[in-house]
Write an enzyme that holds these catalytic residues in place. Structure first.
Site, PDB file in Angstrom:
ATOM      1  N   PHE A   1      -9.460  21.761   7.535  1.00 48.54           N
ATOM      2  CA  PHE A   1     -10.267  20.750   6.850  1.00 48.54           C
ATOM      3  C   PHE A   1      -9.550  19.403   6.902  1.00 48.54           C
ATOM      4  O   PHE A   1      -8.351  19.315   6.607  1.00 48.54           O
ATOM      5  CB  PHE A   1     -10.477  21.189   5.397  1.00 48.54           C
ATOM      6  CG  PHE A   1     -11.308  20.263   4.561  1.00 48.54           C
ATOM      7  CD1 PHE A   1     -12.683  20.265   4.665  1.00 48.54           C
ATOM      8  CD2 PHE A   1     -10.711  19.398   3.648  1.00 48.54           C
ATOM      9  CE1 PHE A   1     -13.460  19.426   3.880  1.00 48.54           C
ATOM     10  CE2 PHE A   1     -11.473  18.554   2.866  1.00 48.54           C
ATOM     11  CZ  PHE A   1     -12.850  18.568   2.989  1.00 48.54           C
TER      12      PHE A   1
ATOM     13  N   ASN B   1      -8.157  21.976  -4.602  1.00 45.36           N
ATOM     14  CA  ASN B   1      -9.374  21.422  -4.008  1.00 45.36           C
ATOM     15  C   ASN B   1     -10.026  22.568  -3.251  1.00 45.36           C
ATOM     16  O   ASN B   1      -9.963  22.637  -2.028  1.00 45.36           O
ATOM     17  CB  ASN B   1      -9.055  20.259  -3.067  1.00 45.36           C
ATOM     18  CG  ASN B   1     -10.301  19.678  -2.416  1.00 45.36           C
ATOM     19  OD1 ASN B   1     -11.417  19.908  -2.872  1.00 45.36           O
ATOM     20  ND2 ASN B   1     -10.117  18.955  -1.324  1.00 45.36           N
ATOM     21  N   PRO B   2     -10.659  23.494  -3.978  1.00 48.81           N
ATOM     22  CA  PRO B   2     -11.197  24.685  -3.338  1.00 48.81           C
ATOM     23  C   PRO B   2     -12.504  24.382  -2.615  1.00 48.81           C
ATOM     24  O   PRO B   2     -13.141  23.348  -2.861  1.00 48.81           O
ATOM     25  CB  PRO B   2     -11.450  25.625  -4.523  1.00 48.81           C
ATOM     26  CG  PRO B   2     -11.827  24.686  -5.628  1.00 48.81           C
ATOM     27  CD  PRO B   2     -10.962  23.458  -5.415  1.00 48.81           C
TER      28      PRO B   2
END
Length: 301
Positions: A101, A195-196
């Site tokens: 990500f 920050n899942p």
């Protein structure tokens, strides 16, 4: 008899003209920041810094070889960071690529909340749940030299990128599930940051860079509302933190109310606070783990 004239080679396109054409092409392709991306791609090849790049564009400096090819990749909405291999986050330069990500500027404010909370604390113990590229854990380790920082990542691909980024910073990185990570640290952590993944299952991101190139396991939080992993992160935070410990989690703006209510319902959190990012959006929620006596009173024990 006239002498044959030699062929005049085609003039190389100047840097200024190439960047101008690149910006127009990227704008036509729908890239959100076409001019900035055009300059960053040029600087990726020249490595002179944006200030010097703009100075060079005032003269007749030629465009660097390979520039048009990089611009064409960006026009296909391949993320800029995948092309350059670098993402900038706070004071860090992170190695990134397919399978991880890309860290977002909005998350920088989440890191700041954690730093503000531990300021003045001796050797704080901090855990980052779902570290991805290592942006949060790496920033905490680099900006808090006395901190003991631990991070967990579930994806082997993202873990490999995080290992590259975090190895020089002394972070304890493990490959595992945020649901049961660091059992040996239960009840001893000062701050948990996460920050899942939190996007609902049916919510397809609009940006091609996100929809096509960010790994799905880093986007979708599980369940129709996307709240399975955020809920699990909160449960792990409650397990890991010492009484009075601090938890801060990033989420979507529309999830702020739900997350605050979820934390309040457990009876294990106090000082539940929603925080705005630099764009004024409800980007994160923090809470403090109640002391044991207060928790027992709330639970009716």
């Amino acid at each position: 008899m006239t002498e044959p004239t030699s062929a005049v080679p085609a003039q190389t396109q100047t840097l200024a003209a190439a960047v101008r054409e690149a910006a127009a092409l990227l704008a036509e392709a729908g890239v959100p920041s076409p001019r900035a991306d055009a300059e960053l791609l040029a600087d990726h090849l020249l490595n002179v810094g944006l200030g010097r790049l703009r100075s060079l564009m005032l003269g007749d400096t030629p465009a660097p070889p390979g520039y048009a090819e990089l611009v064409a990749e960006r026009a296909r909405r391949i993320p800029l960071q995948h092309i350059t291999g670098v993402a900038y986050f706070r004071y860090l330069e992170l190695a990134v690529g397919p399978g991880v990500f890309i860290p977002r500027p909005e998350t920088e404010s989440v890191v700041q909340l954690a730093i503000d909370h531990v300021r003045g604390m001796d050797s704080p113990r901090i855990v980052d749940l779902g570290t991805g590229s290592g942006a949060i854990a790496g920033s905490l380790a680099s900006e808090l030299p006395g901190a003991e920082v631990h991070a967990v990542e579930f994806s082997p691909f993202a873990h490999a990128w995080a290992a590259k980024n975090l190895a020089p910073l002394g972070v304890n990185l493990v490959l595992g599930d945020l649901r049961d990570a660091f059992m040996e640290l239960n009840g001893s952590v000062d701050v948990v940051v996460s920050n899942p993944p939190y996007i609902p299952a049916e919510a397809i991101p609009n940006e091609p860079e996100v929809a096509l190139h960010d790994p799905p396991e880093a986007l979708y939080g599980g369940g129709a509302d996307g709240m399975e992993l955020p809920t699990a992160a909160a449960a792990s935070a409650a397990r890991l933190l010492r009484p009075g410990g601090y938890f801060v989690m990033e989420h979507a703006e529309v999830q702020a109310g739900w997350i605050a209510a979820m934390l309040a319902k457990t009876g294990t959190w106090t000082a539940i606070t929603t925080h705005l990012d630099l764009n004024g959006k409800k980007r994160a929620t923090s809470a403090v783990l109640v002391e044991d006596s207060a928790r027992n009173e709330r639970m009716g024990q």
